[in-house]
Design a protein around this motif. Structure first.
Motif, PDB file in Angstrom:
ATOM      1  N   PHE A 154      -4.399   2.871   7.434  1.00 44.88           N
ATOM      2  CA  PHE A 154      -5.706   2.229   7.240  1.00 44.88           C
ATOM      3  C   PHE A 154      -6.800   3.142   7.761  1.00 44.88           C
ATOM      4  CE2 PHE A 154      -7.660  -2.121   6.814  1.00 44.88           C
ATOM      5  CZ  PHE A 154      -8.963  -1.763   7.146  1.00 44.88           C
ATOM      6  N   GLY A 155      -6.616   3.659   8.972  1.00 48.00           N
ATOM      7  CA  GLY A 155      -7.640   4.492   9.588  1.00 48.00           C
ATOM      8  C   GLY A 155      -7.821   5.829   8.896  1.00 48.00           C
ATOM      9  N   LYS A 156      -6.716   6.495   8.554  1.00 46.68           N
ATOM     10  CA  LYS A 156      -6.848   7.795   7.896  1.00 46.68           C
ATOM     11  C   LYS A 156      -7.475   7.638   6.519  1.00 46.68           C
ATOM     12  CE  LYS A 156      -4.529  12.079   6.573  1.00 46.68           C
ATOM     13  NZ  LYS A 156      -4.968  12.229   5.196  1.00 46.68           N
ATOM     14  N   TYR A 196      -3.605  16.346   3.414  1.00 39.92           N
ATOM     15  CA  TYR A 196      -2.446  16.669   4.248  1.00 39.92           C
ATOM     16  C   TYR A 196      -2.109  15.502   5.162  1.00 39.92           C
ATOM     17  CZ  TYR A 196      -5.228  18.595   8.347  1.00 39.92           C
ATOM     18  OH  TYR A 196      -6.047  18.814   9.422  1.00 39.92           O
ATOM     19  N   GLU A 197      -0.825  15.471   5.539  1.00 37.59           N
ATOM     20  CA  GLU A 197      -0.277  14.370   6.345  1.00 37.59           C
ATOM     21  C   GLU A 197      -0.468  13.020   5.655  1.00 37.59           C
ATOM     22  OE1 GLU A 197      -1.222  14.705  10.511  1.00 37.59           O
ATOM     23  OE2 GLU A 197      -1.174  16.897  10.386  1.00 37.59           O
ATOM     24  N   GLY A 198      -0.309  13.031   4.344  1.00 35.83           N
ATOM     25  CA  GLY A 198      -0.406  11.801   3.562  1.00 35.83           C
ATOM     26  C   GLY A 198      -1.632  11.792   2.687  1.00 35.83           C
ATOM     27  N   THR A 199      -1.430  11.854   1.368  1.00 35.06           N
ATOM     28  CA  THR A 199      -2.563  11.823   0.454  1.00 35.06           C
ATOM     29  C   THR A 199      -3.199  10.430   0.423  1.00 35.06           C
ATOM     30  OG1 THR A 199      -1.212  11.160  -1.446  1.00 35.06           O
ATOM     31  CG2 THR A 199      -1.411  13.533  -1.001  1.00 35.06           C
ATOM     32  N   VAL A 200      -4.364  10.360  -0.184  1.00 35.95           N
ATOM     33  CA  VAL A 200      -5.017   9.062  -0.370  1.00 35.95           C
ATOM     34  C   VAL A 200      -4.061   8.078  -1.034  1.00 35.95           C
ATOM     35  CG1 VAL A 200      -6.813   7.874  -1.695  1.00 35.95           C
ATOM     36  CG2 VAL A 200      -7.370   9.961  -0.438  1.00 35.95           C
ATOM     37  N   GLU A 201      -3.388   8.544  -2.096  1.00 35.15           N
ATOM     38  CA  GLU A 201      -2.513   7.656  -2.842  1.00 35.15           C
ATOM     39  C   GLU A 201      -1.358   7.136  -1.992  1.00 35.15           C
ATOM     40  OE1 GLU A 201      -4.734  10.304  -5.558  1.00 35.15           O
ATOM     41  OE2 GLU A 201      -3.511  10.649  -3.760  1.00 35.15           O
ATOM     42  N   MET A 202      -0.785   7.994  -1.142  1.00 36.32           N
ATOM     43  CA  MET A 202       0.327   7.556  -0.301  1.00 36.32           C
ATOM     44  C   MET A 202      -0.124   6.491   0.697  1.00 36.32           C
ATOM     45  SD  MET A 202       3.073   9.001  -1.324  1.00 36.32           S
ATOM     46  CE  MET A 202       2.363   8.811  -2.965  1.00 36.32           C
ATOM     47  N   HIS A 203      -1.291   6.679   1.276  1.00 44.68           N
ATOM     48  CA  HIS A 203      -1.762   5.679   2.241  1.00 44.68           C
ATOM     49  C   HIS A 203      -2.170   4.382   1.534  1.00 44.68           C
ATOM     50  CE1 HIS A 203      -1.367   8.196   5.719  1.00 44.68           C
ATOM     51  NE2 HIS A 203      -2.048   9.168   5.136  1.00 44.68           N
ATOM     52  N   GLN A 204      -2.694   4.481   0.328  1.00 40.42           N
ATOM     53  CA  GLN A 204      -2.965   3.271  -0.441  1.00 40.42           C
ATOM     54  C   GLN A 204      -1.680   2.502  -0.710  1.00 40.42           C
ATOM     55  OE1 GLN A 204      -5.006   5.223  -3.705  1.00 40.42           O
ATOM     56  NE2 GLN A 204      -6.967   4.287  -3.147  1.00 40.42           N
ATOM     57  N   LEU A 205      -0.596   3.220  -1.027  1.00 39.76           N
ATOM     58  CA  LEU A 205       0.674   2.548  -1.314  1.00 39.76           C
ATOM     59  C   LEU A 205       1.315   1.988  -0.044  1.00 39.76           C
ATOM     60  CD1 LEU A 205       2.257   4.875  -4.021  1.00 39.76           C
ATOM     61  CD2 LEU A 205       0.957   2.762  -4.336  1.00 39.76           C
ATOM     62  N   VAL A 206       1.131   2.674   1.078  1.00 43.18           N
ATOM     63  CA  VAL A 206       1.608   2.114   2.351  1.00 43.18           C
ATOM     64  C   VAL A 206       0.937   0.771   2.615  1.00 43.18           C
ATOM     65  CG1 VAL A 206       1.516   2.405   4.864  1.00 43.18           C
ATOM     66  CG2 VAL A 206       2.256   4.311   3.417  1.00 43.18           C
ATOM     67  N   LEU A 207      -0.386   0.735   2.432  1.00 45.81           N
ATOM     68  CA  LEU A 207      -1.110  -0.513   2.663  1.00 45.81           C
ATOM     69  C   LEU A 207      -0.771  -1.543   1.589  1.00 45.81           C
ATOM     70  CD1 LEU A 207      -4.606   0.848   3.749  1.00 45.81           C
ATOM     71  CD2 LEU A 207      -2.874  -0.228   5.185  1.00 45.81           C
ATOM     72  N   LYS A 222       2.037  -1.919   0.010  1.00 48.62           N
ATOM     73  CA  LYS A 222       3.335  -2.510   0.339  1.00 48.62           C
ATOM     74  C   LYS A 222       3.218  -3.491   1.501  1.00 48.62           C
ATOM     75  CE  LYS A 222       8.025  -1.287   1.793  1.00 48.62           C
ATOM     76  NZ  LYS A 222       8.952  -0.171   2.138  1.00 48.62           N
ATOM     77  N   ALA A 223       2.419  -3.109   2.511  1.00 48.77           N
ATOM     78  CA  ALA A 223       2.240  -3.999   3.671  1.00 48.77           C
ATOM     79  C   ALA A 223       1.565  -5.306   3.270  1.00 48.77           C
ATOM     80  CB  ALA A 223       1.429  -3.290   4.750  1.00 48.77           C
ATOM     81  N   LEU A 224       0.645  -5.219   2.315  1.00 48.21           N
ATOM     82  CA  LEU A 224      -0.118  -6.411   1.896  1.00 48.21           C
ATOM     83  C   LEU A 224       0.677  -7.325   0.968  1.00 48.21           C
ATOM     84  CD1 LEU A 224      -3.562  -4.683   1.270  1.00 48.21           C
ATOM     85  CD2 LEU A 224      -3.029  -6.238   3.152  1.00 48.21           C
ATOM     86  N   THR A 225       1.532  -6.726   0.117  1.00 49.21           N
ATOM     87  CA  THR A 225       2.225  -7.538  -0.896  1.00 49.21           C
ATOM     88  C   THR A 225       3.704  -7.731  -0.625  1.00 49.21           C
ATOM     89  OG1 THR A 225       2.817  -5.623  -2.269  1.00 49.21           O
ATOM     90  CG2 THR A 225       0.643  -6.637  -2.633  1.00 49.21           C
TER      91      THR A 225
END
Length: 397
Positions: A331-333, A375-386, A388-391
């Motif tokens: 979320f923060g990154k 680096y250390e997680g693209t925008v898309e990867m962090h969007q998918l992490v969130l 998955k957490a939301l749904t």
């Protein structure tokens, strides 16, 4: 009726009064790192960036070690044992100077040292951590590969046991900060047991780290490829306390936390440059800071900058309480780096053509943040992490 206390004066540098949330020790850490960066980095950074080099990196590492900035949130082994908030404040001040300097510190402390500290043997910790904390040995972290960035589970680097018990490593890693100046590399590789981490002295036969040139981002930073050709390591070179992706991903979570703070440093530097320029640059007979459209830009930039700092502070307090989750770091990154780039781009419009000059920090920060964004997680990867957490649904595959 008792008189109401007098409100403090409005501080343009701290419009939300966030400093009131900090302890004296926090402020001391922040000011110490800020003063060091002002003395040792800011007078030279434009030249380093233009030349695409970071001269004297080993001297800088030793100085950062003397400040307690390397592995500063780790305990023991010469590490400072600072709080997560203090580490975050240091990252903010370092990246306000340049993202490359913050990357040096993040890779050293939050990736290489953190991996050894959390997953290493006592012998590995005693051998490497005190020297790394002092800046005497620079470390790097080998996870990303030429063909596998966001999908490290399919890395091609392999480690096989030899008949005598040794490990033999073969493979390549790419975009490795500190690689060609490192004395030790933490390298992740596929084994028959799953993904394992290895502590690799960089003077091992078969190990090389050619530096990557021709970058237009993070130019004042050492970036390398790691090449492992039949690198033979003793049986005790493996990190004993972890198997699988949990190891490298937990290290990345720690490093991403520093980025949440650091990106706001780049944003603050660009915002401050825009404010000062707007107050001094005159068009149509008055400073451009007096025009409504410029003030609207500055107001929006200030809102996002200080919201981001508040978010970083909140996550830091959660980390100090042992309650910070990886999804919250995502979320923060995701938010802070994205907003930091927008702040830099808006600052560039206020500076006009001067915004592309290295006389000002704005374009340098903007181009650096293009690397930090992915680096250390693209925008898309962090969007998918969130997502998955939301749904509760995994959209990665």
């Amino acid at each position: 009726m008792a008189a109401s206390p007098k409100s403090p004066a409005f501080d343009p540098a701290d419009p939300l009064g966030v400093d009131d949330l900090l302890e004296p020790e926090d402020l001391a850490v922040r000011d110490t790192v800020r003063d060091w960066a002002a003395d040792r980095v800011l007078p030279h950074i434009a030249e380093w960036y233009e030349k695409g080099e970071l001269p004297g990196i080993r001297d800088l590492a030793r100085e950062l070690g003397s400040l307690g900035a390397l592995g500063m949130s780790l305990d023991g082994y010469g590490c400072a044992g600072a709080s997560a908030v203090q580490y975050g404040l240091a990252c903010l001040e370092l990246e306000a100077a340049d993202s490359g300097i913050r990357s040096l510190v993040s890779v050293q402390g939050s990736l290489a040292m953190y991996a050894i500290h959390r997953f290493g043997s006592e012998e590995q910790k005693q051998t490497w951590l005190p020297r790394m904390a002092a800046g005497e040995v620079i470390g790097c972290f080998g996870l990303t590969e030429p063909d596998h960035g966001s999908d490290p589970a399919h890395m091609r680097t392999r480690a096989k046991r030899d008949a005598g018990g040794d490990w033999v490593l073969n493979g390549r890693k790419m975009w490795i900060t500190n690689g060609s100046v490192a004395g030790v590399a933490v390298v992740w590789a596929q084994t028959e047991e799953g993904i394992r981490g290895f502590v690799v002295p960089t003077d091992s036969p078969g190990f090389s780290a050619p530096e990557i040139k021709h970058k237009w981002s993070l130019r004042a930073s050492v970036t390398s490829e790691l090449v492992l050709e039949d690198v033979r390591l003793p049986a005790d070179a493996v990190l004993p306390e972890v198997t699988g992706l949990r190891g490298p991903l937990s290290c990345l979570t720690h490093a991403r936390y520093g980025i949440v703070w650091g990106s706001m440093g780049a944003a603050r530097s660009s915002f401050e440059a825009a404010v000062e320029y707007a107050k001094s640059r005159e068009q149509f007979g008055r400073p451009i800071g007096g025009f409504q459209l410029t003030q609207a830009k500055l107001a929006d930039m200030a809102v996002e900058l200080h919201k981001g700092i508040l978010l970083a502070h909140h996550l830091g307090r959660r980390m100090d309480a042992g309650r910070l989750r990886p999804e919250q770091v995502s979320f923060g990154k995701l938010n802070n780096v994205r907003e930091a780039i927008d702040i830099c781009r808006t600052a560039r419009t206020i500076l006009g053509a001067n915004g592309i000059s290295l006389e000002y920090p704005v374009m340098r920060h903007a181009t650096n943040l293009e690397s930090v964004l992915t680096y250390e997680g693209t925008v898309e990867m962090h969007q998918l992490v969130l997502g998955k957490a939301l749904t509760g649904l995994d959209a990665f595959r």
